[in-house]
Design a protein around this motif. Structure first.
Motif, PDB file in Angstrom:
ATOM      1  N   ALA A  91       0.827  -1.210   0.000  1.00  0.00           N
ATOM      2  CA  ALA A  91       0.000   0.000   0.000  1.00  0.00           C
ATOM      3  C   ALA A  91       0.862   1.261   0.000  1.00  0.00           C
ATOM      4  O   ALA A  91       0.582   2.223  -0.727  1.00  0.00           O
ATOM      5  CB  ALA A  91      -0.934  -0.009   1.200  1.00  0.00           C
TER       6      ALA A  91
ATOM      7  N   ARG B 137      -1.339   2.400   6.259  1.00  0.00           N
ATOM      8  CA  ARG B 137      -2.068   2.987   5.134  1.00  0.00           C
ATOM      9  C   ARG B 137      -3.562   2.694   5.190  1.00  0.00           C
ATOM     10  O   ARG B 137      -4.372   3.433   4.650  1.00  0.00           O
ATOM     11  CB  ARG B 137      -1.506   2.456   3.808  1.00  0.00           C
ATOM     12  CG  ARG B 137      -0.053   2.805   3.517  1.00  0.00           C
ATOM     13  CD  ARG B 137       0.097   4.286   3.154  1.00  0.00           C
ATOM     14  NE  ARG B 137       0.295   5.135   4.336  1.00  0.00           N
ATOM     15  CZ  ARG B 137       0.303   6.451   4.310  1.00  0.00           C
ATOM     16  NH1 ARG B 137       0.093   7.082   3.161  1.00  0.00           N
ATOM     17  NH2 ARG B 137       0.492   7.144   5.397  1.00  0.00           N
TER      18      ARG B 137
ATOM     19  N   LEU C 265      -6.627   0.848  -2.242  1.00  0.00           N
ATOM     20  CA  LEU C 265      -6.178   1.135  -3.602  1.00  0.00           C
ATOM     21  C   LEU C 265      -7.288   1.767  -4.426  1.00  0.00           C
ATOM     22  O   LEU C 265      -7.043   2.665  -5.244  1.00  0.00           O
ATOM     23  CB  LEU C 265      -5.668  -0.144  -4.271  1.00  0.00           C
ATOM     24  CG  LEU C 265      -4.377  -0.743  -3.679  1.00  0.00           C
ATOM     25  CD1 LEU C 265      -4.065  -2.082  -4.337  1.00  0.00           C
ATOM     26  CD2 LEU C 265      -3.205   0.219  -3.842  1.00  0.00           C
TER      27      LEU C 265
ATOM     28  N   LYS D  17      -7.504   5.374  -4.313  1.00  0.00           N
ATOM     29  CA  LYS D  17      -6.449   6.031  -5.076  1.00  0.00           C
ATOM     30  C   LYS D  17      -6.663   5.882  -6.581  1.00  0.00           C
ATOM     31  O   LYS D  17      -5.797   6.276  -7.373  1.00  0.00           O
ATOM     32  CB  LYS D  17      -5.073   5.445  -4.699  1.00  0.00           C
ATOM     33  CG  LYS D  17      -4.714   5.528  -3.228  1.00  0.00           C
ATOM     34  CD  LYS D  17      -4.490   6.955  -2.786  1.00  0.00           C
ATOM     35  CE  LYS D  17      -4.074   7.029  -1.319  1.00  0.00           C
ATOM     36  NZ  LYS D  17      -3.843   8.420  -0.875  1.00  0.00           N
TER      37      LYS D  17
ATOM     38  N   SER E 196       1.037   3.797  -3.286  1.00  0.00           N
ATOM     39  CA  SER E 196       0.574   5.182  -3.202  1.00  0.00           C
ATOM     40  C   SER E 196       1.705   6.151  -3.504  1.00  0.00           C
ATOM     41  O   SER E 196       1.499   7.181  -4.163  1.00  0.00           O
ATOM     42  CB  SER E 196      -0.035   5.459  -1.823  1.00  0.00           C
ATOM     43  OG  SER E 196       0.882   5.156  -0.783  1.00  0.00           O
ATOM     44  N   SER E 197       2.923   5.837  -3.049  1.00  0.00           N
ATOM     45  CA  SER E 197       4.067   6.705  -3.312  1.00  0.00           C
ATOM     46  C   SER E 197       4.412   6.715  -4.793  1.00  0.00           C
ATOM     47  O   SER E 197       4.600   7.787  -5.393  1.00  0.00           O
ATOM     48  CB  SER E 197       5.275   6.235  -2.498  1.00  0.00           C
ATOM     49  OG  SER E 197       6.452   6.938  -2.863  1.00  0.00           O
TER      50      SER E 197
END
Length: 459
Positions: free
Chosen positions: A269, A371, A300, A303, A273-274
């Motif tokens: 996660a 996360r 996820l 995002k 995300s990064s």
């Protein structure tokens, strides 16, 4: 040879108790001969790279495999104890036809295993393993080279340095680990030298444990499957992060500065995300197995990313990543594949991706590695004596009823083990009480269908 006809190869190569078939010298010799015949094609001089972890039985299996390959006309490059991802890397960089890793990963020292990599550094497919196994079951006289065509064996002294430099190159340029105190647990395994070296050369203050292998202590009360000692030491030394590798260092779990253990789902996660924010994530999502927590999937989705699920096994994760064009995948157990930096799971490279984020954000690991809130999840193993309990009508009906009760609030996953006579029952849901009751109910139905007493089930 069909996948169903395979007997030696499981989900991750061949594995068993050392000095007992199939993990004995005779089988290793025959495997070397058969794999040598399979890859000994074309007119070039053929080469195989052989690495191992720190188990005592490696001293038996390494020369047996070497003899098989040399007898099949292949040159052998021995690199000694190195992580599995290092063998995949060296197989490609040395233009070898085959890479071999002698390791049973997170298992105790009594076990050992043999993993095979093709010239592309990827684990062999089921079909390739099936063909090699078929050759092992036949007459291998034709695989033996004429005296003039026998191979040679040599040792690559700078193999650790090559891997160390490759791992360091995966860390963001311009960033340093200076000012961070990191505890690393190498499980007395294959990374006992290279992991502390990488972290130290990148600037960290390094506290190392699990770095004194004696042939017997690999994974014993340490490493990614037993991070308790690491967690205690992180708290004691007020470290910023703890890194726990397994015996062949292809997977990891992390420990934040509070001593909380972080699994592969949270690691995926964070990296996802990064990388997505930096425009580095490819394929519009992440590949993981059916075991990954539903919380990861929902995170996820927030995002705009997709979680693509595969069956259990990092090899299947890698295959799905290539099919979907993804560059990030992994397992809840800590296998993390970053295809921009390697072809297989690499615990050290994955840890550096997390450290890169910590350095950039200047926030504690406890914040960055939480996360999502994982859904309650429970796994029970039910042993059975034979037959096909999952085809029993009572079991089929119980599974359907559980899925109907859960609806969109969770999921049920029931599958046979690939290595033992076990049925794995996993239930995941938003309510802990529901998870416990459904798991118990399904396990009991399967146990009854299997005609095995309750005491035979292991949680």
């Amino acid at each position: 040879m069909s996948d169903g006809a395979r007997r030696l190869f499981g989900t991750d190569g061949i594995r068993g108790v050392a000095n007992r078939a199939p993990m004995d010298a005779a089988t290793a010799l025959r495997l070397g001969q058969a794999a040598g015949r399979f890859f000994n094609r074309g007119q070039h001089r053929h080469r195989v790279v052989i690495g191992k972890d720190t188990r005592l039985s490696g001293y038996m299996l390494e020369p047996a495999l070497t003899a098989g390959f040399v007898g099949a006309g292949m040159d052998v490059v021995l690199v000694g104890p190195l992580p599995t991802p290092a063998i995949a890397l060296l197989t490609r960089s040395l233009r070898a036809d085959l890479g071999v890793m002698i390791s049973a990963s997170h298992n105790p020292f009594e076990d050992n295993g043999i993993k095979l990599f093709g010239p592309d550094g990827l684990k062999l497919s089921d079909a390739q393993e099936g063909e090699i196994e078929a050759l092992m079951g036949g007459d291998l006289a034709g695989a033996l080279a004429m005296p003039r065509r026998l191979g040679r064996a040599s040792r690559l002294e700078d193999a650790p340095g090559r891997y160390i430099e490759a791992v360091k190159a995966s860390f963001s340029r311009g960033r340093s680990l200076e000012g961070l105190r990191i505890v690393v647990d190498c499980a007395h395994g294959a990374a006992y030298k290279v992991a502390p070296t990488v972290l130290w050369e990148l600037g960290a203050e390094v506290v190392s444990i699990g770095v004194a292998p004696d042939g017997f202590n690999i994974n014993e009360g340490c490493g990614s499957t037993a991070p308790g000692a690491l967690a205690a030491l992180v708290r004691e030394r007020r470290a910023d992060l703890g890194i726990a590798l397994d015996g062949d260092a292809d997977r990891l779990v992390l420990v934040d500065e509070t001593g909380a253990v972080v699994d592969g789902d949270q690691i995926l996660a964070l990296i996802a995300s990064s990388w997505a924010a930096e425009g580095k994530l490819r394929g519009g999502g992440v590949v993981a197995t059916v075991m990954s927590n539903l919380g990861l999937e929902r995170f996820l989705q927030t995002k705009g990313l997709t979680l693509h699920r595969t069956k259990v096994g990092d090899r299947y994760v890698g295959e799905a990543m290539r099919e979907r064009g993804c560059n990030l995948g992994g397992e809840q157990s800590g296998h993390v594949i970053l295809s921009d930096h390697g072809t297989t799971g690499d615990g050290l490279v994955a840890a550096l991706q997390v450290l890169s984020v910590l350095v950039e954000e200047k926030r504690p690991a406890s914040e960055m590695l939480r996360r999502f809130a994982p859904l309650p999840q429970k796994l029970v193993n039910v042993r059975f004596a034979g037959g096909a309990p999952l085809k029993d009508e009572r079991v089929v009906e119980a599974i359907a009823a559980a899925e109907a009760e859960l609806g969109a609030r969770g999921r049920v996953l029931i599958r046979p083990s690939g290595t033992e006579p076990l049925i794995r029952v996993m239930v995941e849901a938003e309510e802990e009480a529901l998870v416990q009751s459904l798991t118990a109910r399904l396990a009991e139905v399967i146990r009854t269908a299997s005609a095995v007493p309750a005491r035979a089930a292991a949680e």
